[in-house]
Design a protein around this motif. Sequence first.
Motif, PDB file in Angstrom:
ATOM      1  N   TRP A   1      14.620  13.032   1.551  1.00 25.25           N
ATOM      2  CA  TRP A   1      13.331  13.732   1.445  1.00 25.25           C
ATOM      3  C   TRP A   1      12.644  13.816   2.803  1.00 25.25           C
ATOM      4  CZ3 TRP A   1      10.799  16.140  -2.596  1.00 25.25           C
ATOM      5  CH2 TRP A   1       9.444  16.426  -2.401  1.00 25.25           C
TER       6      TRP A   1
ATOM      7  N   ARG B   1      15.191  18.180   0.659  1.00 19.71           N
ATOM      8  CA  ARG B   1      14.389  17.809  -0.513  1.00 19.71           C
ATOM      9  C   ARG B   1      15.041  18.188  -1.835  1.00 19.71           C
ATOM     10  NH1 ARG B   1       8.015  17.918   1.347  1.00 19.71           N
ATOM     11  NH2 ARG B   1       8.348  16.382   3.015  1.00 19.71           N
ATOM     12  N   GLU B   2      15.734  19.296  -1.887  1.00 18.37           N
ATOM     13  CA  GLU B   2      16.416  19.636  -3.135  1.00 18.37           C
ATOM     14  C   GLU B   2      17.488  18.604  -3.464  1.00 18.37           C
ATOM     15  OE1 GLU B   2      15.734  21.772  -5.447  1.00 18.37           O
ATOM     16  OE2 GLU B   2      14.002  22.526  -4.322  1.00 18.37           O
TER      17      GLU B   2
ATOM     18  N   VAL C   1      15.801  15.349  -4.703  1.00 22.92           N
ATOM     19  CA  VAL C   1      15.372  15.426  -6.104  1.00 22.92           C
ATOM     20  C   VAL C   1      16.573  15.357  -7.039  1.00 22.92           C
ATOM     21  CG1 VAL C   1      14.261  16.898  -7.817  1.00 22.92           C
ATOM     22  CG2 VAL C   1      13.253  16.665  -5.540  1.00 22.92           C
ATOM     23  N   TRP C   2      17.667  16.019  -6.660  1.00 20.59           N
ATOM     24  CA  TRP C   2      18.896  15.952  -7.464  1.00 20.59           C
ATOM     25  C   TRP C   2      19.358  14.499  -7.614  1.00 20.59           C
ATOM     26  CZ3 TRP C   2      22.317  18.656 -10.423  1.00 20.59           C
ATOM     27  CH2 TRP C   2      23.575  18.084 -10.621  1.00 20.59           C
TER      28      TRP C   2
ATOM     29  N   SER D   1      17.622  11.741  -7.243  1.00 24.51           N
ATOM     30  CA  SER D   1      16.671  10.981  -8.059  1.00 24.51           C
ATOM     31  C   SER D   1      16.851  11.275  -9.544  1.00 24.51           C
ATOM     32  CB  SER D   1      15.236  11.314  -7.637  1.00 24.51           C
ATOM     33  OG  SER D   1      14.977  10.847  -6.340  1.00 24.51           O
ATOM     34  N   ASN D   2      17.115  12.539  -9.864  1.00 25.51           N
ATOM     35  CA  ASN D   2      17.315  12.909 -11.258  1.00 25.51           C
ATOM     36  C   ASN D   2      18.566  12.258 -11.833  1.00 25.51           C
ATOM     37  OD1 ASN D   2      16.626  14.593 -13.633  1.00 25.51           O
ATOM     38  ND2 ASN D   2      18.587  15.553 -13.158  1.00 25.51           N
TER      39      ASN D   2
ATOM     40  N   HIS E   1       9.967   9.392  -8.007  1.00 26.25           N
ATOM     41  CA  HIS E   1       9.959  10.576  -7.151  1.00 26.25           C
ATOM     42  C   HIS E   1      10.472  10.197  -5.764  1.00 26.25           C
ATOM     43  CE1 HIS E   1       8.568  14.034  -4.855  1.00 26.25           C
ATOM     44  NE2 HIS E   1       8.360  14.659  -6.009  1.00 26.25           N
TER      45      HIS E   1
ATOM     46  N   GLU F   1       4.935  10.827  -7.026  1.00 27.19           N
ATOM     47  CA  GLU F   1       5.228  11.322  -5.682  1.00 27.19           C
ATOM     48  C   GLU F   1       4.461  10.617  -4.577  1.00 27.19           C
ATOM     49  OE1 GLU F   1       5.108  15.604  -3.252  1.00 27.19           O
ATOM     50  OE2 GLU F   1       4.258  15.431  -5.269  1.00 27.19           O
TER      51      GLU F   1
END
Length: 268
Positions: free
Chosen positions: A126, A131-132, A135-136, A138-139, A150, A171
């Motif tokens: 991040w 950032r994409e 997030v992937w 983290s998901n 986040h 976040e």
Amino acid sequence: MNVTFEPDLNPAQLWQILLHEARATEQKEPFLAPVLKRTLLDRGSLQDAIAHRLAGDLASAGMGEGAYLTLLSDVLDEDPAIVADTALDFIAVYSNDPACRTHVHAFLNYKGFHALQVHRIAHRLWNTGRRELAVWLSNRASAVSGTDIHPAAKFGAGIMLDHGSGIVIGETAVVEDNVTILQNVTLGGTGKIQGDRHPKVRRGVMIGTGANIIGNIEIGAFSKVGAGSVVLKDVPQGCTVAGIPAQIVRLHPAAEFPAVGPVQPFHC
């Protein structure tokens, strides 16, 4: 509940402890030999072992273990400080959880520990503009562990996410050093504002099961939040709060926690 740090235990020394414990576990329980070999005994460092352990959990039908292993290893190579923080997380779990009798037990089985290490890598992604991908990652960690963090959230070291299940951290949250968070805790926003909207948890705090801490508020150093509490305003340092809404129920004697001065800005 504060971490008792072992000041001379650096990542290299922790690695030797893990290897010793892994060999003993292999002898005692041969069924676990393959996973011990793949993630620990055939590895060359704590960094390498962490990458292999996490990659195995993150792999799915759409993305194989090898791809995750390359990604995690590359990030750990770029930022060795992550491994130093991981070592302190090991110490926190081993020191604070009476159910954790060996470091290798946490390495193999503690999904809260695993989720935190994935977060450290996602946070690095991040901060470097990926950032994409952050997030992937983290998901995927959330899907595997039930811990939803986040990737922008800031963590110190010596953290214990006990059990990990149901923890949600937003976040703009900050969690400083030496904090213990039990299951089903939310560090959330009110949903009504943008920007800096999540709690700031200062060093040495313990947050009990099912607590909800909402908004851009501060939980003072070495305080405790009772199980099931809803915290909607700042909590001073060195006290216990409980209830809905949370109220101060105890002021801790100074002898129970290290002397603390004014809260300093925390950067991660």
